[in-house]
Design an enzyme around this catalytic site. Structure first.
Site, PDB file in Angstrom:
ATOM      1  N   HIS A  50       0.850  -1.185   0.000  1.00  0.00           N
ATOM      2  CA  HIS A  50       0.000   0.000   0.000  1.00  0.00           C
ATOM      3  C   HIS A  50       0.895   1.248   0.000  1.00  0.00           C
ATOM      4  O   HIS A  50       2.062   1.182   0.399  1.00  0.00           O
ATOM      5  CB  HIS A  50      -0.892  -0.005   1.236  1.00  0.00           C
ATOM      6  CG  HIS A  50      -1.946  -1.088   1.204  1.00  0.00           C
ATOM      7  ND1 HIS A  50      -2.936  -1.191   2.149  1.00  0.00           N
ATOM      8  CD2 HIS A  50      -2.162  -2.092   0.324  1.00  0.00           C
ATOM      9  CE1 HIS A  50      -3.714  -2.225   1.857  1.00  0.00           C
ATOM     10  NE2 HIS A  50      -3.261  -2.794   0.764  1.00  0.00           N
ATOM     11  N   GLU A  52       1.131   3.757   1.914  1.00  0.00           N
ATOM     12  CA  GLU A  52       1.741   4.108   3.208  1.00  0.00           C
ATOM     13  C   GLU A  52       2.986   3.269   3.479  1.00  0.00           C
ATOM     14  O   GLU A  52       4.003   3.778   3.946  1.00  0.00           O
ATOM     15  CB  GLU A  52       0.747   3.881   4.360  1.00  0.00           C
ATOM     16  CG  GLU A  52      -0.537   4.695   4.301  1.00  0.00           C
ATOM     17  CD  GLU A  52      -1.669   3.949   3.590  1.00  0.00           C
ATOM     18  OE1 GLU A  52      -1.410   3.320   2.540  1.00  0.00           O
ATOM     19  OE2 GLU A  52      -2.807   4.001   4.080  1.00  0.00           O
TER      20      GLU A  52
END
Lengths: 163, 367
Positions: A50, A52
């Site tokens: 992801h 992040e």
């Protein structure tokens, strides 16, 4: 704040073009961008890549190169991400004790606040603010889900229909 | 089960004694365990059933029963309590206590159902199960309170019992868990002088298995001290990705052969000696494009961790537990509980959160 979220949205658009779930993210320290990335789950065939987590990797690399202690560095990080971090990312950001997380639209499928509030399990959690340019973020997701994930196998329901 | 002869024990190199002892101690305990593994089930299944209060009353004249049921079902439907029977012998269930907005239940019935005036007597309030029983045990418990509907689920009964896995399958699970311990020992040996019990509980290692061929696909060890996201499950998911021509993190020594690229080459050599009967390697990966080229309609090769099992020394944290949901793992096995951050038993049961799009089964009880 708007400026950073705009950057994150640009990254999300890049993800959409690359046929990835359109989520973009930037990390800042003292008002300067220190990491920026987007989802790359399909490219890496790793469902945890992801936006992040990609940014976290960039920060760790940066700290390693410059001989900075990453544990204290993360405490100064503000996260701007177009979609509410999922339970996994929220836990990762809690583990790292980041200062603040600002997101665009809520994530009612995996959200680390909406589906299960991860901050309940950590002593000190970050400041969490949602709904910054949520419509823009949501519209990108809608565009993606109009098509189908090219890497996913056909769903059982779909198979049945064809039969 | 059987003790090694004392003479053989004495021959062990004293410098490797401690580390050998604690790892092989656990491996022996696991292999000789007499108990079946236990599934970690949702609170709804493992706790005593929850109750709610309702009003009941007796019917003065039995001949009014069918009329009373008809009126009640129409005007005071049971809604979320539809698993409950309306009548038990001469007693009838009137309504959930929380819906009564008058000072007494008698007043409430008189105002809501004037056509049933003087039909009831002996009003009282009782506890009834607030949800439909899912297991026979819960059904028995529920029936003591009030009659209710029950549809037994054979799989769930088995899963909640003490004999879920047959003995031959249990031995496979124990072997794969033993490999997780062996791998932890192998990795730790290169960094510390002595492996203590505390140290073993502070780290984590994992083994990913494709149960359709009983083969080890990935063996991964914690790297969290150097990289705070690289917990063993996160490493394992990336190791599996590598067997599918993907992966995001680089490793020290991996095999060029993609089927074996989920395991460090030197570790693989070590494990092959220690576990000569175990198969290693993933099924051949084919991408969707290749499948189409080959004229195959659907994706036949592996996809993420779909249908894979993972064996971990320690209960995974929230990050790792959610990562395993993203990876669509089929079953998670762990040995030690993680009282501080464990998300599959200790602090939460992430695999039982209904709204998530994938649910794996969780088993523990190796020792």
């Amino acid at each position: 704040m708007v400026e950073f979220m705009n950057q994150a949205l640009e990254l999300a658009k890049e993800a959409l073009t690359a046929k990835e779930v359109p989520v973009g993210c930037v990390f800042t320290v003292d008002g300067t961008i220190v990491a920026k990335s987007r989802n790359c789950v399909n490219l890496t065939r790793n469902p945890t890549r992801h936006a992040e987590l990609n940014c976290i990797d960039q920060v760790i690399e940066h700290c390693k190169t410059n001989n900075i202690d990453h544990l204290s560095y993360f405490k100064k990080v503000c996260v701007y991400v177009t979609v509410e971090p999922c339970i996994m990312c929220a836990a990762a950001l809690n583990n790292l004790n980041v200062l603040e997380v600002v997101y665009g639209c809520a994530n009612d499928r995996f959200g680390g606040k909406t589906v299960l509030d991860v901050s309940n399990f950590y002593e000190n959690s970050y400041i969490l603010t949602g709904n910054l340019m949520a419509d823009e973020a949501m519209s990108l997701l809608k565009q993606f889900y109009k098509g189908t994930n090219p890497n996913a196998p056909e769903s059982k329901a779909k198979k049945k229909k064809e039969m | 089960m059987f003790e090694e002869p004392a003479t053989k024990k004495a021959k062990l190199d004293p410098t490797t004694m401690t580390e050998k002892d604690i790892i092989s101690d656990y491996i022996n305990k696991i292999k000789n365990s007499k108990s079946n593994l236990q599934a970690v089930l949702s609170d709804e299944l493992s706790h005593t059933i929850e109750t709610t209060k309702v009003y009941i009353a007796s019917i003065k004249d039995k001949r009014n029963i069918s009329k009373a049921i008809q009126v009640l079902n129409e005007k005071l439907p049971l809604n979320e309590l539809s698993h409950l029977k309306r009548v038990r012998k001469n007693t009838i269930l009137l309504c959930q206590s929380s819906t009564v907005n008058t000072s007494t239940i008698e007043e409430y019935i008189d105002s809501k159902l004037p056509e049933l005036k003087d039909v009831f007597e002996l009003f009282s309030e009782i506890d009834v199960p607030s949800q439909a029983p899912k297991l026979k045990r819960q059904y028995t418990e529920a029936m003591k309170m009030w009659s209710c509907n029950f549809h037994p689920d054979i799989y769930l009964e088995k899963l909640s019992g003490d004999h879920f896995f047959p003995e031959d399958e249990l031995n496979l699970h124990r072997t794969f868990m033993a490999i997780a311990f062996e791998a932890a020992g192998w990795y730790l040996k290169s960094t510390v002088k002595e492996i203590t019990g505390d140290l073993l509980q502070a780290v984590n290692s994992s083994v990913v298995v494709d149960p359709s061929i009983n083969s080890v696909v990935a063996v991964s060890f914690d790297n969290r001290l150097r990289h705070p996201v690289q917990h063993t499950a996160m490493m394992a998911i990336d190791d599996v990705a590598r067997t599918q021509d993907g992966g995001a993190w680089t490793r020290k020594t991996t095999c060029n052969d993609s089927e074996l690229s989920g395991i460090d080459m030197d570790l693989l050599e070590h494990l092959r000696i220690k576990f000569p009967d175990t198969k290693f390697g993933a099924k051949k990966f084919t991408s969707k494009e290749e499948n189409i080229e080959n004229g195959e309609k659907e994706n036949t090769g592996p996809y993420l961790c779909t249908n894979y099992y993972i064996y971990l020394l320690k209960e995974p944290c929230f990050m790792c537990s959610m990562a395993l949901i993203h990876a669509r793992v089929k079953r998670v096995f762990f040995c030690f509980e993680n009282s501080e951050f464990g998300a599959l038993k200790s602090k939460a049961k992430l695999h039982t959160v209904q709204s998530l799009n994938h649910h794996y089964e969780v088993f523990t009880g190796f020792l």
